[in-house]
Design a protein around this motif. Structure first.
Motif, PDB file in Angstrom:
ATOM      1  N   ASP A  72      10.812   4.101   6.790  1.00 11.65           N
ATOM      2  CA  ASP A  72      11.825   4.086   7.245  1.00 11.65           C
ATOM      3  C   ASP A  72      12.418   2.790   7.595  1.00 11.65           C
ATOM      4  O   ASP A  72      13.534   2.567   7.736  1.00 11.65           O
ATOM      5  N   LEU A  73      11.533   1.758   7.415  1.00  5.57           N
ATOM      6  CA  LEU A  73      12.111   0.288   7.578  1.00  5.57           C
ATOM      7  C   LEU A  73      12.202  -0.326   6.326  1.00  5.57           C
ATOM      8  O   LEU A  73      11.416   0.246   5.053  1.00  5.57           O
ATOM      9  N   SER A  74      12.993  -1.202   6.031  1.00  8.00           N
ATOM     10  CA  SER A  74      13.317  -2.239   5.112  1.00  8.00           C
ATOM     11  C   SER A  74      12.986  -3.598   5.556  1.00  8.00           C
ATOM     12  O   SER A  74      13.426  -3.901   6.540  1.00  8.00           O
ATOM     13  N   TYR A  75      12.815  -4.474   4.547  1.00  8.19           N
ATOM     14  CA  TYR A  75      12.705  -5.740   4.860  1.00  8.19           C
ATOM     15  C   TYR A  75      13.432  -6.254   3.533  1.00  8.19           C
ATOM     16  O   TYR A  75      13.633  -6.314   2.450  1.00  8.19           O
ATOM     17  N   GLU A  76      14.406  -7.503   4.089  1.00  5.73           N
ATOM     18  CA  GLU A  76      15.336  -8.374   3.415  1.00  5.73           C
ATOM     19  C   GLU A  76      14.611  -9.532   2.727  1.00  5.73           C
ATOM     20  O   GLU A  76      13.541 -10.054   3.074  1.00  5.73           O
ATOM     21  N   VAL A  77      15.585  -9.959   1.683  1.00  2.64           N
ATOM     22  CA  VAL A  77      14.813 -11.046   0.781  1.00  2.64           C
ATOM     23  C   VAL A  77      14.834 -12.424   1.738  1.00  2.64           C
ATOM     24  O   VAL A  77      15.619 -12.527   2.663  1.00  2.64           O
ATOM     25  N   GLY A  78      13.551 -13.008   1.588  1.00  6.28           N
ATOM     26  CA  GLY A  78      13.426 -14.270   2.534  1.00  6.28           C
ATOM     27  C   GLY A  78      12.524 -13.982   3.692  1.00  6.28           C
ATOM     28  O   GLY A  78      11.895 -14.855   4.251  1.00  6.28           O
ATOM     29  N   GLN A  79      12.561 -12.653   3.980  1.00  4.49           N
ATOM     30  CA  GLN A  79      11.745 -12.484   5.290  1.00  4.49           C
ATOM     31  C   GLN A  79      10.238 -12.443   5.009  1.00  4.49           C
ATOM     32  O   GLN A  79       9.823 -11.810   3.815  1.00  4.49           O
ATOM     33  N   GLU A  80       9.456 -12.698   5.886  1.00  2.00           N
ATOM     34  CA  GLU A  80       8.064 -12.769   5.911  1.00  2.00           C
ATOM     35  C   GLU A  80       7.517 -11.386   6.361  1.00  2.00           C
ATOM     36  O   GLU A  80       7.713 -10.707   7.389  1.00  2.00           O
ATOM     37  N   VAL A  81       6.511 -11.099   5.686  1.00  2.00           N
ATOM     38  CA  VAL A  81       5.811  -9.501   5.639  1.00  2.00           C
ATOM     39  C   VAL A  81       4.421  -9.859   5.904  1.00  2.00           C
ATOM     40  O   VAL A  81       3.769 -10.699   5.188  1.00  2.00           O
ATOM     41  N   ASP A  82       3.665  -9.030   6.605  1.00  2.00           N
ATOM     42  CA  ASP A  82       2.070  -8.817   6.416  1.00  2.00           C
ATOM     43  C   ASP A  82       1.823  -7.758   5.489  1.00  2.00           C
ATOM     44  O   ASP A  82       2.073  -6.773   5.455  1.00  2.00           O
ATOM     45  N   VAL A  83       0.752  -8.163   4.650  1.00  2.00           N
ATOM     46  CA  VAL A  83      -0.065  -7.320   3.904  1.00  2.00           C
ATOM     47  C   VAL A  83      -1.121  -6.442   4.660  1.00  2.00           C
ATOM     48  O   VAL A  83      -1.888  -7.003   5.295  1.00  2.00           O
ATOM     49  N   VAL A  84      -0.823  -5.313   4.489  1.00  2.00           N
ATOM     50  CA  VAL A  84      -1.729  -4.334   5.335  1.00  2.00           C
ATOM     51  C   VAL A  84      -2.940  -3.634   4.312  1.00  2.00           C
ATOM     52  O   VAL A  84      -3.946  -3.531   4.811  1.00  2.00           O
ATOM     53  N   GLU A  85      -2.465  -3.503   3.153  1.00  2.00           N
ATOM     54  CA  GLU A  85      -3.135  -2.691   2.031  1.00  2.00           C
ATOM     55  C   GLU A  85      -2.729  -3.179   0.804  1.00  2.00           C
ATOM     56  O   GLU A  85      -1.901  -3.423   0.679  1.00  2.00           O
ATOM     57  N   ILE A  86      -3.499  -2.988  -0.073  1.00  2.00           N
ATOM     58  CA  ILE A  86      -3.534  -3.333  -1.612  1.00  2.00           C
ATOM     59  C   ILE A  86      -3.771  -1.697  -2.246  1.00  2.00           C
ATOM     60  O   ILE A  86      -4.983  -1.112  -2.182  1.00  2.00           O
ATOM     61  N   GLU A  87      -2.769  -1.157  -2.698  1.00  2.00           N
ATOM     62  CA  GLU A  87      -3.012   0.104  -3.477  1.00  2.00           C
ATOM     63  C   GLU A  87      -2.761  -0.060  -5.137  1.00  2.00           C
ATOM     64  O   GLU A  87      -1.480  -0.155  -5.174  1.00  2.00           O
TER      65      GLU A  87
END
Length: 143
Positions: A121-136
């Motif tokens: 349901d969430l989205s992240y926009e260009v330039g925003q920092e995100v945290d990597v939770v998992e790699i699939e």
């Protein structure tokens, strides 16, 4: 068999025990080889066969009793240095293309990765920092 022959035979035995150590990678053979070297030293000092054999047995058993449990504990520990995709978990990344539940792109550790949001349901926009939770596979799951 004189004293010189005895210590030579113990060293031959130590070398013979070193061969399966290298071939099978079983450290117990190395511990027996050290016991044989200790018996060779005792033989070199002129002690009798009984003392030589007792030295071999005591040193070998002592090494197995002390070193083997320590080696077992160390082999069961998780590596302290994360490598590969495990090293990327918990890292921060920058969004390059909008990331949502269906996909997007991020820059992670200097490389461009496909990514999708952990919460669809969430989205992240260009330039925003995100945290990597998992790699699939080749997709980073971010939040």
């Amino acid at each position: 068999m004189n004293d010189i022959d005895a210590w030579v035979w113990w060293l031959v035995g130590a070398a013979a025990l070193g061969i399966p150590l290298v071939v099978t990678a079983m450290p117990e053979f190395g511990m027996f080889a050290v016991g044989a070297v200790a018996a060779a030293v005792v033989a070199g000092f002129g002690f009798g066969v009984v003392v030589q054999v007792l030295t071999f047995v005591v040193v070998s058993v002592a090494l197995i009793a002390v070193v083997r449990p320590i080696a077992y504990r160390h082999s069961r520990q998780n590596p302290q240095l994360a490598t590969g995709i495990d090293a990327l978990k918990g890292k921060q990344a920058v969004v390059l293309e909008r990331v949502d539940g269906s996909g997007g792109r991020i820059k992670l550790a200097g490389e461009i990765w496909s990514a999708r949001a952990l919460n669809g349901d969430l989205s992240y926009e260009v330039g925003q920092e995100v945290d990597v939770v998992e790699i699939e596979g080749a997709t980073a799951i971010v939040m």
